[in-house]
Write a protein that holds these residues in place. Structure first.
Motif, PDB file in Angstrom:
ATOM      1  N   ASN A  37       0.780  -1.242   0.000  1.00 17.34           N
ATOM      2  CA  ASN A  37       0.000   0.000   0.000  1.00 17.34           C
ATOM      3  C   ASN A  37       0.812   1.293   0.000  1.00 17.34           C
ATOM      4  N   CYS A  38       2.045   1.234   0.462  1.00 20.76           N
ATOM      5  CA  CYS A  38       2.800   2.468   0.697  1.00 20.76           C
ATOM      6  C   CYS A  38       4.060   2.598  -0.155  1.00 20.76           C
ATOM      7  N   ALA A  39       4.661   1.476  -0.495  1.00 22.40           N
ATOM      8  CA  ALA A  39       5.965   1.494  -1.168  1.00 22.40           C
ATOM      9  C   ALA A  39       5.914   2.159  -2.540  1.00 22.40           C
ATOM     10  N   GLY A  40       4.752   2.241  -3.150  1.00 20.88           N
ATOM     11  CA  GLY A  40       4.640   2.898  -4.444  1.00 20.88           C
ATOM     12  C   GLY A  40       5.092   4.350  -4.386  1.00 20.88           C
ATOM     13  N   CYS A  41       4.795   5.030  -3.295  1.00 26.54           N
ATOM     14  CA  CYS A  41       5.229   6.419  -3.105  1.00 26.54           C
ATOM     15  C   CYS A  41       6.432   6.516  -2.168  1.00 26.54           C
ATOM     16  N   HIS A  42       6.544   5.566  -1.251  1.00 29.67           N
ATOM     17  CA  HIS A  42       7.570   5.639  -0.205  1.00 29.67           C
ATOM     18  C   HIS A  42       8.610   4.527  -0.336  1.00 29.67           C
ATOM     19  N   ILE A  43       9.083   4.265  -1.525  1.00 36.11           N
ATOM     20  CA  ILE A  43      10.067   3.206  -1.732  1.00 36.11           C
ATOM     21  C   ILE A  43      11.324   3.495  -0.902  1.00 36.11           C
ATOM     22  N   ASN A  44      11.756   2.503  -0.152  1.00 32.31           N
ATOM     23  CA  ASN A  44      12.930   2.599   0.736  1.00 32.31           C
ATOM     24  C   ASN A  44      12.865   3.809   1.669  1.00 32.31           C
ATOM     25  N   GLY A  45      11.656   4.181   2.072  1.00 31.03           N
ATOM     26  CA  GLY A  45      11.476   5.282   3.007  1.00 31.03           C
ATOM     27  C   GLY A  45      11.465   6.664   2.382  1.00 31.03           C
ATOM     28  N   GLY A  46      11.636   6.730   1.080  1.00 32.16           N
ATOM     29  CA  GLY A  46      11.629   8.027   0.401  1.00 32.16           C
ATOM     30  C   GLY A  46      10.219   8.516   0.155  1.00 32.16           C
ATOM     31  N   ASN A  47      10.076   9.462  -0.741  1.00 30.25           N
ATOM     32  CA  ASN A  47       8.767   9.960  -1.132  1.00 30.25           C
ATOM     33  C   ASN A  47       8.898  10.487  -2.555  1.00 30.25           C
ATOM     34  N   ILE A  48       8.256   9.824  -3.502  1.00 27.71           N
ATOM     35  CA  ILE A  48       8.385  10.230  -4.904  1.00 27.71           C
ATOM     36  C   ILE A  48       7.525  11.441  -5.243  1.00 27.71           C
ATOM     37  N   VAL A  49       6.583  11.795  -4.346  1.00 26.55           N
ATOM     38  CA  VAL A  49       5.697  12.928  -4.590  1.00 26.55           C
ATOM     39  C   VAL A  49       6.281  14.207  -3.988  1.00 26.55           C
ATOM     40  N   ARG A  50       6.708  14.125  -2.737  1.00 23.77           N
ATOM     41  CA  ARG A  50       7.285  15.288  -2.033  1.00 23.77           C
ATOM     42  C   ARG A  50       8.497  14.829  -1.244  1.00 23.77           C
ATOM     43  N   ARG A  51       9.684  15.164  -1.714  1.00 23.75           N
ATOM     44  CA  ARG A  51      10.930  14.692  -1.111  1.00 23.75           C
ATOM     45  C   ARG A  51      11.035  14.968   0.385  1.00 23.75           C
ATOM     46  N   GLY A  52      10.615  16.111   0.833  1.00 23.21           N
ATOM     47  CA  GLY A  52      10.732  16.478   2.243  1.00 23.21           C
ATOM     48  C   GLY A  52       9.802  15.719   3.164  1.00 23.21           C
ATOM     49  N   LYS A  53       8.852  15.006   2.593  1.00 23.62           N
ATOM     50  CA  LYS A  53       7.881  14.244   3.385  1.00 23.62           C
ATOM     51  C   LYS A  53       8.233  12.755   3.356  1.00 23.62           C
TER      52      LYS A  53
END
Length: 111
Positions: A37-53
């Motif tokens: 559910n989350c890794a699509g945007c938060h792969i390896n703890g990152g955020n592909i939509v908003r880097r600071g988040k």
């Protein structure tokens, strides 16, 4: 008396070894839920939509989302670009994923 002390120490040691942390939900389930559910945007703890988040400890703290309660609230109700999962995940599943995120943040998202 000496045998009694040894028995008490042994019992206390067994209790300490077997007690889980207060937020020790099912980490394995949290990992699976995160991947689905989350890794699509938060792969390896990152955020592909908003880097600071991202989900690294420093960013979680900076954004006030560095506790079980805060992560659970965010996953449940969403905020801005983050969708709400209250209709998709159960409360225990949300707890599991929050536990997983905190654990991974502590480990700097290293596997």
């Amino acid at each position: 008396m000496n045998k009694l002390k040894k028995l008490v120490v042994l019992v206390l040691l067994l209790i300490v070894i077997t007690i889980q942390p207060a937020y020790a939900e099912d980490i394995g389930a949290g990992s699976k839920i995160f991947e689905a559910n989350c890794a699509g945007c938060h792969i390896n703890g990152g955020n592909i939509v908003r880097r600071g988040k991202n989900l690294f400890k420093k960013a979680l703290k900076r954004n006030g989302i560095d506790s079980m309660e805060a992560i659970t609230e965010l996953v449940t109700n969403g905020k801005n670009n983050m969708p709400a999962y209250k209709d998709k995940l159960t409360a225990p599943e949300i707890q599991d994923v929050a536990t997983y995120v905190l654990q991974q943040a502590e480990n700097n998202w290293r596997h």
